[in-house]
Design a protein around this motif. Structure first.
Motif, PDB file in Angstrom:
ATOM      1  N   ASP A   1       9.987 -43.524 -53.602  1.00  0.00           N
ATOM      2  CA  ASP A   1      11.137 -42.636 -53.186  1.00  0.00           C
ATOM      3  C   ASP A   1      11.171 -42.386 -51.614  1.00  0.00           C
ATOM      4  OD1 ASP A   1      10.251 -40.446 -56.003  1.00  0.00           O
ATOM      5  OD2 ASP A   1      11.714 -41.879 -56.068  1.00  0.00           O
ATOM      6  N   TYR A   2      12.402 -42.530 -51.337  1.00  0.00           N
ATOM      7  CA  TYR A   2      12.409 -42.459 -49.750  1.00  0.00           C
ATOM      8  C   TYR A   2      13.523 -41.276 -49.305  1.00  0.00           C
ATOM      9  CZ  TYR A   2      10.394 -47.007 -49.865  1.00  0.00           C
ATOM     10  OH  TYR A   2       9.476 -48.264 -50.214  1.00  0.00           O
ATOM     11  N   VAL A   3      13.183 -40.838 -48.122  1.00  0.00           N
ATOM     12  CA  VAL A   3      14.031 -39.542 -47.530  1.00  0.00           C
ATOM     13  C   VAL A   3      14.553 -39.883 -46.197  1.00  0.00           C
ATOM     14  CG1 VAL A   3      13.147 -37.806 -49.456  1.00  0.00           C
ATOM     15  CG2 VAL A   3      12.253 -38.272 -47.059  1.00  0.00           C
TER      16      VAL A   3
ATOM     17  N   VAL B   1      14.804 -28.070 -41.108  1.00  0.00           N
ATOM     18  CA  VAL B   1      14.107 -29.288 -41.462  1.00  0.00           C
ATOM     19  C   VAL B   1      14.478 -29.656 -43.027  1.00  0.00           C
ATOM     20  CG1 VAL B   1      12.025 -30.555 -41.622  1.00  0.00           C
ATOM     21  CG2 VAL B   1      12.235 -29.066 -39.784  1.00  0.00           C
ATOM     22  N   CYS B   2      15.617 -30.642 -43.090  1.00  0.00           N
ATOM     23  CA  CYS B   2      15.940 -30.819 -44.355  1.00  0.00           C
ATOM     24  C   CYS B   2      15.749 -32.384 -44.781  1.00  0.00           C
ATOM     25  CB  CYS B   2      17.521 -30.377 -44.768  1.00  0.00           C
ATOM     26  SG  CYS B   2      18.045 -28.885 -44.153  1.00  0.00           S
ATOM     27  N   ALA B   3      15.673 -32.504 -46.033  1.00  0.00           N
ATOM     28  CA  ALA B   3      15.367 -33.847 -46.558  1.00  0.00           C
ATOM     29  C   ALA B   3      16.568 -34.272 -47.732  1.00  0.00           C
ATOM     30  CB  ALA B   3      13.920 -34.001 -47.120  1.00  0.00           C
ATOM     31  N   VAL B   4      17.146 -35.404 -47.483  1.00  0.00           N
ATOM     32  CA  VAL B   4      17.784 -35.813 -48.506  1.00  0.00           C
ATOM     33  C   VAL B   4      17.395 -37.237 -49.046  1.00  0.00           C
ATOM     34  CG1 VAL B   4      19.760 -34.708 -47.669  1.00  0.00           C
ATOM     35  CG2 VAL B   4      19.526 -36.962 -46.794  1.00  0.00           C
ATOM     36  N   PRO B   5      17.297 -37.624 -50.338  1.00  0.00           N
ATOM     37  CA  PRO B   5      17.035 -38.493 -50.918  1.00  0.00           C
ATOM     38  C   PRO B   5      17.810 -39.880 -50.443  1.00  0.00           C
ATOM     39  CG  PRO B   5      17.852 -37.567 -52.597  1.00  0.00           C
ATOM     40  CD  PRO B   5      18.047 -36.395 -51.326  1.00  0.00           C
ATOM     41  N   LEU B   6      17.179 -40.953 -50.305  1.00  0.00           N
ATOM     42  CA  LEU B   6      17.952 -42.298 -50.095  1.00  0.00           C
ATOM     43  C   LEU B   6      17.619 -43.001 -51.631  1.00  0.00           C
ATOM     44  CD1 LEU B   6      16.345 -43.602 -46.829  1.00  0.00           C
ATOM     45  CD2 LEU B   6      18.520 -42.407 -47.065  1.00  0.00           C
ATOM     46  N   LEU B   7      18.968 -43.048 -52.134  1.00  0.00           N
ATOM     47  CA  LEU B   7      19.061 -43.611 -53.581  1.00  0.00           C
ATOM     48  C   LEU B   7      18.886 -45.247 -53.746  1.00  0.00           C
ATOM     49  CD1 LEU B   7      22.073 -41.318 -54.848  1.00  0.00           C
ATOM     50  CD2 LEU B   7      19.697 -41.092 -55.077  1.00  0.00           C
ATOM     51  N   ALA B   8      19.119 -45.585 -52.475  1.00  0.00           N
ATOM     52  CA  ALA B   8      19.032 -47.061 -52.625  1.00  0.00           C
ATOM     53  C   ALA B   8      18.931 -47.548 -51.057  1.00  0.00           C
ATOM     54  CB  ALA B   8      20.256 -47.939 -53.166  1.00  0.00           C
ATOM     55  N   GLY B   9      18.515 -48.826 -50.835  1.00  0.00           N
ATOM     56  CA  GLY B   9      18.227 -49.629 -49.509  1.00  0.00           C
ATOM     57  C   GLY B   9      17.804 -50.898 -49.280  1.00  0.00           C
ATOM     58  N   ALA B  10      18.138 -51.422 -48.623  1.00  0.00           N
ATOM     59  CA  ALA B  10      17.873 -53.068 -48.550  1.00  0.00           C
ATOM     60  C   ALA B  10      16.302 -53.080 -48.765  1.00  0.00           C
ATOM     61  CB  ALA B  10      17.990 -53.632 -47.237  1.00  0.00           C
ATOM     62  N   GLU B  11      15.966 -54.087 -49.584  1.00  0.00           N
ATOM     63  CA  GLU B  11      14.361 -54.115 -49.969  1.00  0.00           C
ATOM     64  C   GLU B  11      13.454 -54.523 -48.662  1.00  0.00           C
ATOM     65  OE1 GLU B  11      11.682 -57.557 -52.455  1.00  0.00           O
ATOM     66  OE2 GLU B  11      13.694 -57.113 -52.887  1.00  0.00           O
ATOM     67  N   GLY B  12      13.765 -55.224 -48.013  1.00  0.00           N
ATOM     68  CA  GLY B  12      13.158 -55.358 -46.602  1.00  0.00           C
ATOM     69  C   GLY B  12      12.994 -54.265 -45.819  1.00  0.00           C
ATOM     70  N   TYR B  13      13.924 -53.388 -45.706  1.00  0.00           N
ATOM     71  CA  TYR B  13      13.973 -52.374 -44.837  1.00  0.00           C
ATOM     72  C   TYR B  13      12.937 -51.265 -45.646  1.00  0.00           C
ATOM     73  CZ  TYR B  13      15.323 -47.860 -42.777  1.00  0.00           C
ATOM     74  OH  TYR B  13      15.256 -46.654 -42.061  1.00  0.00           O
ATOM     75  N   LEU B  14      13.186 -50.934 -46.785  1.00  0.00           N
ATOM     76  CA  LEU B  14      12.521 -50.128 -47.495  1.00  0.00           C
ATOM     77  C   LEU B  14      10.907 -50.658 -47.366  1.00  0.00           C
ATOM     78  CD1 LEU B  14      14.678 -48.979 -50.421  1.00  0.00           C
ATOM     79  CD2 LEU B  14      14.335 -47.962 -48.249  1.00  0.00           C
ATOM     80  N   ARG B  15      10.510 -51.847 -47.312  1.00  0.00           N
ATOM     81  CA  ARG B  15       9.183 -52.153 -47.341  1.00  0.00           C
ATOM     82  C   ARG B  15       8.674 -51.756 -45.914  1.00  0.00           C
ATOM     83  NH1 ARG B  15      10.161 -57.024 -49.435  1.00  0.00           N
ATOM     84  NH2 ARG B  15      10.676 -58.045 -47.431  1.00  0.00           N
ATOM     85  N   TRP B  16       9.553 -52.121 -44.938  1.00  0.00           N
ATOM     86  CA  TRP B  16       9.193 -51.713 -43.631  1.00  0.00           C
ATOM     87  C   TRP B  16       8.877 -50.422 -43.502  1.00  0.00           C
ATOM     88  CZ3 TRP B  16      12.190 -48.729 -40.435  1.00  0.00           C
ATOM     89  CH2 TRP B  16      11.753 -48.488 -38.983  1.00  0.00           C
ATOM     90  N   VAL B  17       9.605 -49.489 -44.173  1.00  0.00           N
ATOM     91  CA  VAL B  17       9.273 -48.130 -43.979  1.00  0.00           C
ATOM     92  C   VAL B  17       8.001 -47.680 -44.804  1.00  0.00           C
ATOM     93  CG1 VAL B  17      10.077 -45.696 -45.009  1.00  0.00           C
ATOM     94  CG2 VAL B  17      11.729 -47.214 -44.125  1.00  0.00           C
TER      95      VAL B  17
END
Length: 108
Positions: free
Chosen positions: A3-5, A84-100
Protein backbone atom coordinates in the motif's frame (compact mmCIF):
# COMPACT_ATOMS: atom_id res chain seq x y z
CA UNK A 1 1.41 -4.82 -4.17
CA UNK A 2 2.20 -2.90 -1.00
CA UNK A 3 0.00 0.00 0.00
CA UNK A 4 1.29 3.43 -0.98
CA UNK A 5 0.21 6.94 -0.02
CA UNK A 6 0.75 10.51 -1.11
CA UNK A 7 1.20 12.76 1.90
CA UNK A 8 0.59 16.49 1.75
CA UNK A 9 1.32 19.47 3.92
CA UNK A 10 1.84 23.18 3.30
CA UNK A 11 4.23 25.84 4.53
CA UNK A 12 4.40 29.60 4.48
CA UNK A 13 7.60 29.75 2.44
CA UNK A 14 9.35 27.79 -0.29
CA UNK A 15 12.45 27.44 1.90
CA UNK A 16 10.39 25.81 4.66
CA UNK A 17 8.89 23.35 2.16
CA UNK A 18 12.32 22.50 0.75
CA UNK A 19 13.72 21.92 4.26
CA UNK A 20 10.86 19.56 5.16
CA UNK A 21 11.19 17.70 1.84
CA UNK A 22 14.94 17.30 2.24
CA UNK A 23 14.74 16.02 5.81
CA UNK A 24 11.96 13.54 5.01
CA UNK A 25 13.67 12.17 1.91
CA UNK A 26 17.14 12.06 3.53
CA UNK A 27 15.58 10.15 6.43
CA UNK A 28 14.06 7.58 4.02
CA UNK A 29 10.59 8.47 5.29
CA UNK A 30 9.54 9.43 1.75
CA UNK A 31 10.97 8.31 -1.55
CA UNK A 32 10.54 11.71 -3.13
CA UNK A 33 8.75 15.03 -2.81
CA UNK A 34 7.39 17.71 -5.06
CA UNK A 35 6.92 21.31 -4.01
CA UNK A 36 4.11 23.23 -5.67
CA UNK A 37 3.54 26.90 -5.29
CA UNK A 38 2.82 29.37 -4.45
CA UNK A 39 -0.83 28.39 -4.03
CA UNK A 40 -3.63 30.47 -2.57
CA UNK A 41 -5.31 29.01 0.50
CA UNK A 42 -8.66 30.09 1.94
CA UNK A 43 -9.37 28.85 5.46
CA UNK A 44 -10.70 29.30 8.97
CA UNK A 45 -7.95 29.58 11.60
CA UNK A 46 -8.49 30.25 15.31
CA UNK A 47 -12.04 31.41 14.61
CA UNK A 48 -11.05 33.85 11.89
CA UNK A 49 -11.56 33.66 8.14
CA UNK A 50 -8.33 34.02 6.21
CA UNK A 51 -6.55 33.83 2.90
CA UNK A 52 -2.86 33.39 2.31
CA UNK A 53 -0.11 32.17 0.07
CA UNK A 54 1.41 28.77 0.81
CA UNK A 55 3.75 26.21 -0.70
CA UNK A 56 2.32 22.71 -0.99
CA UNK A 57 4.53 19.71 -0.33
CA UNK A 58 3.61 16.29 -1.78
CA UNK A 59 5.53 13.22 -0.60
CA UNK A 60 5.30 9.58 -1.71
CA UNK A 61 5.81 6.69 0.71
CA UNK A 62 4.49 3.29 1.75
CA UNK A 63 1.45 3.27 4.01
CA UNK A 64 3.37 1.50 6.78
CA UNK A 65 5.91 4.38 6.80
CA UNK A 66 3.18 7.02 7.15
CA UNK A 67 3.19 7.18 10.99
CA UNK A 68 6.93 7.93 11.06
CA UNK A 69 6.62 10.47 8.24
CA UNK A 70 3.68 12.18 9.94
CA UNK A 71 5.56 12.38 13.25
CA UNK A 72 8.59 13.86 11.47
CA UNK A 73 6.54 16.46 9.60
CA UNK A 74 4.63 17.53 12.72
CA UNK A 75 7.86 17.76 14.75
CA UNK A 76 9.84 19.66 12.10
CA UNK A 77 7.02 21.88 10.80
CA UNK A 78 7.17 25.58 11.68
CA UNK A 79 3.43 25.65 12.46
CA UNK A 80 2.02 24.41 15.77
CA UNK A 81 -0.82 22.46 14.13
CA UNK A 82 0.08 21.75 10.49
CA UNK A 83 -2.11 19.99 7.99
CA UNK A 84 -0.66 16.54 7.34
CA UNK A 85 -2.89 14.29 5.23
CA UNK A 86 -2.43 11.06 3.32
CA UNK A 87 -4.41 9.72 0.40
CA UNK A 88 -3.99 6.20 -0.97
CA UNK A 89 -2.35 5.58 -4.32
CA UNK A 90 -4.64 3.01 -5.87
CA UNK A 91 -2.25 2.14 -8.66
CA UNK A 92 1.13 3.06 -10.07
CA UNK A 93 3.80 1.96 -12.48
CA UNK A 94 5.42 -1.21 -11.16
CA UNK A 95 8.96 0.15 -11.45
CA UNK A 96 8.04 3.39 -9.70
CA UNK A 97 6.36 1.60 -6.79
CA UNK A 98 9.33 -0.77 -6.49
CA UNK A 99 11.60 2.30 -6.27
CA UNK A 100 9.39 3.80 -3.52
CA UNK A 101 9.58 0.54 -1.57
CA UNK A 102 13.35 0.23 -1.94
CA UNK A 103 13.89 3.87 -0.99
CA UNK A 104 11.80 3.96 2.18
CA UNK A 105 12.62 0.50 3.52
CA UNK A 106 14.71 0.98 6.65
CA UNK A 107 18.09 -0.75 6.47
CA UNK A 108 18.57 -3.43 9.07
Amino acid sequence: MADYVQVSTATETRDQAVALAQSAVRGHLAAGAQIVGPVTSVFWHQGEFGEGEEWQLLLKTRADRYPALEAHLVEQHPWANPEVCAVPLLAGAEGYLRWVTETVTPSE
